[in-house]
Structures are given as structure tokens and as C-alpha cells.
Design a protein around this motif. Sequence first.
Motif, short mmCIF file in Angstrom:
data_model
loop_
_atom_site.label_atom_id
_atom_site.label_comp_id
_atom_site.label_asym_id
_atom_site.label_seq_id
_atom_site.Cartn_x
_atom_site.Cartn_y
_atom_site.Cartn_z
N ARG A 181 -19.35 28.19 16.96
CA ARG A 181 -18.19 28.39 16.11
C ARG A 181 -17.48 27.07 15.81
N LEU A 182 -17.34 26.23 16.83
CA LEU A 182 -16.62 24.97 16.64
C LEU A 182 -17.41 24.02 15.74
N LEU A 183 -18.72 23.92 15.94
CA LEU A 183 -19.53 23.05 15.09
C LEU A 183 -19.48 23.52 13.64
N ASP A 184 -19.58 24.82 13.42
CA ASP A 184 -19.49 25.36 12.06
C ASP A 184 -18.13 25.04 11.45
N HIS A 185 -17.07 25.21 12.24
CA HIS A 185 -15.71 24.94 11.76
C HIS A 185 -15.55 23.49 11.31
#
Length: 295
Positions: A93-97
Amino acid sequence: MADTDITNLDIRYLSHAALQLPGGGELYYEDRGEGPVITLLNNFYIVSPVWRNFTDQLENRFRLVSYDLRNQGASSPGTDPVTFKDHVEDVRRLLDHLGIEKTYLVGTSISTLIARDFANTYPESVAGLVLVGLAFSPNGSLRRKLMTRSWLASLEAGSTKQLFDLLYPLVFCDQMVNSGGSAAYLALRDNFLALLSNTSIRENLLASLDVDDDPEDLARLQPPTLIINGDGEFVWSASMVEEALALIPDATAVTLKRAGHVPFFDDPAGFQKAITEFVRRLEAVQALPAAAQHI
């Protein structure tokens, strides 16, 4: 000799960046530097700002992403109990964000399991894997789970202070404990008690009991892997390193002298040098024409 004053660590929260999670929780994160991305995964006992004390050289060369686990520090868990899979998916989720397609992933202690499982689930997103002071074994889960249950018992019997007193002489090497004396013990204990709650530690430890140290998961790792241990490591022996290197398809190991389970505390320069050389080597290979990469 350590080049960071562990009696005066910088643990300030400098930003208010947060990623909203399903279920109402959020992740606090820091994103600094430029270059190839290195994502730093906390173990259950350190929070994101701590990394700033041990990564100044890396920050001059790379883009560093760190965050608090979803029920740790400035992050919040949401309404549902936290599972180990939540921690793995939070990396995604963080990498995508942040719009990051590929990262070098650094796990320490129990977060080496998060790093392992993320790399096996999303191998295309991991340029290289760095496992520091591994909490899991190339031989199976039993010993780790016995230790985890003993830490849970200590937490239930005497709160976070008793757990810290149990962990401190295990995690830090002989040189650090003796040279730091009471000042280092008290400073680290105060930080531990201020930043971590009984509830969050308990929930994370319980979640870790649901994941296994399957040797086949090491054999499945696709990204190039670097193992960094201190020579005062209490979990792994030299023979365990040899066994892991035999299992992981593309792996190397570095042992830092006069360092313990969190060797970046004891030898920040050696820790950063090992990662820098690893990343630069892999970046150089990626820069070669495709045909030359396989020679």
C-alpha cells in the motif's frame, strides 16, 4: 566502535505524512533523499524516526522510505485485530501510494519475515533484499515461537519494562552493554517505554506466531539477498548463515564485528557501507545491456 550517541537518539516525528488504511487505520511515514529507493522496515521495538540516527550516509546516496507499523508509534491500527499479513500488505500500500514500482527492501529482526513474505509475494517490486539480524531460522519455527511466547509471558507478568530488561542484554552486544553502562541502558529503556505500548507489542508478537519459518520460503526468494549480522548475534550462528546461503538462490552475507542483533546501533558506518556496496553492485548490473547481465 559505534559512531552514534545512543544516549541521545533523535526520535522526533518531523512530518505529518500519513497513508489512510482500510478499516480506518493509518501509517505514518517518512520519505527523504533521492536515488534508488530503499524501504526500511521497523521491527516491533523501534519506530520510524530511529532510522535517521543510523542512515545519514545512505540518505546522501539514496531515497529512503520508512514508516511506523500500523499499530506502532504515530500509526494506528484501525478497528480489526492486526495480522502478520496486514504488515506485508502495508508495504504494498505504501509503495503504491508513493508511486514506487521497485525498491530495495531492508528488514530487521522480526521484520525480516515481513521482508521475506513481501519479496515472495511481489518479487517484481523488490530490486534487492537486505535481511538484518534475522529473527527467523533456516531450520524451522520452533525456537523463534518458544522465544516469542517467553516474551509474551514477560510482557503479561511485568509490563513493557520487564520485557525491555529481558531483551536488552540479548539484543545488544557485550561491547555496547559494557561501554554504554547505565547511561545507555536508561536512555534506551526510556525511549522504549515512551514510544511503545504494552498493547501494540502484544498484538504484534501474537501476530508473528501465525507465520512460519519454512525453509522453502528462503529457497523461493528471487531477488538478490544480503544477510547482515553482528558477530554478537544471539539468534543466528555462523552455521545458520551457511545454511541460509545454501537455500537462497542469490545470496551473500556480511558479519559486522562488535555488533549485536541490531547491528546498525553498534556499527552504523559498517551497516551503511554494506548496504551501499550491495545496492551499487546491483544498480551497476541493471545498467548493463540485457545480454551482458547474464554473462
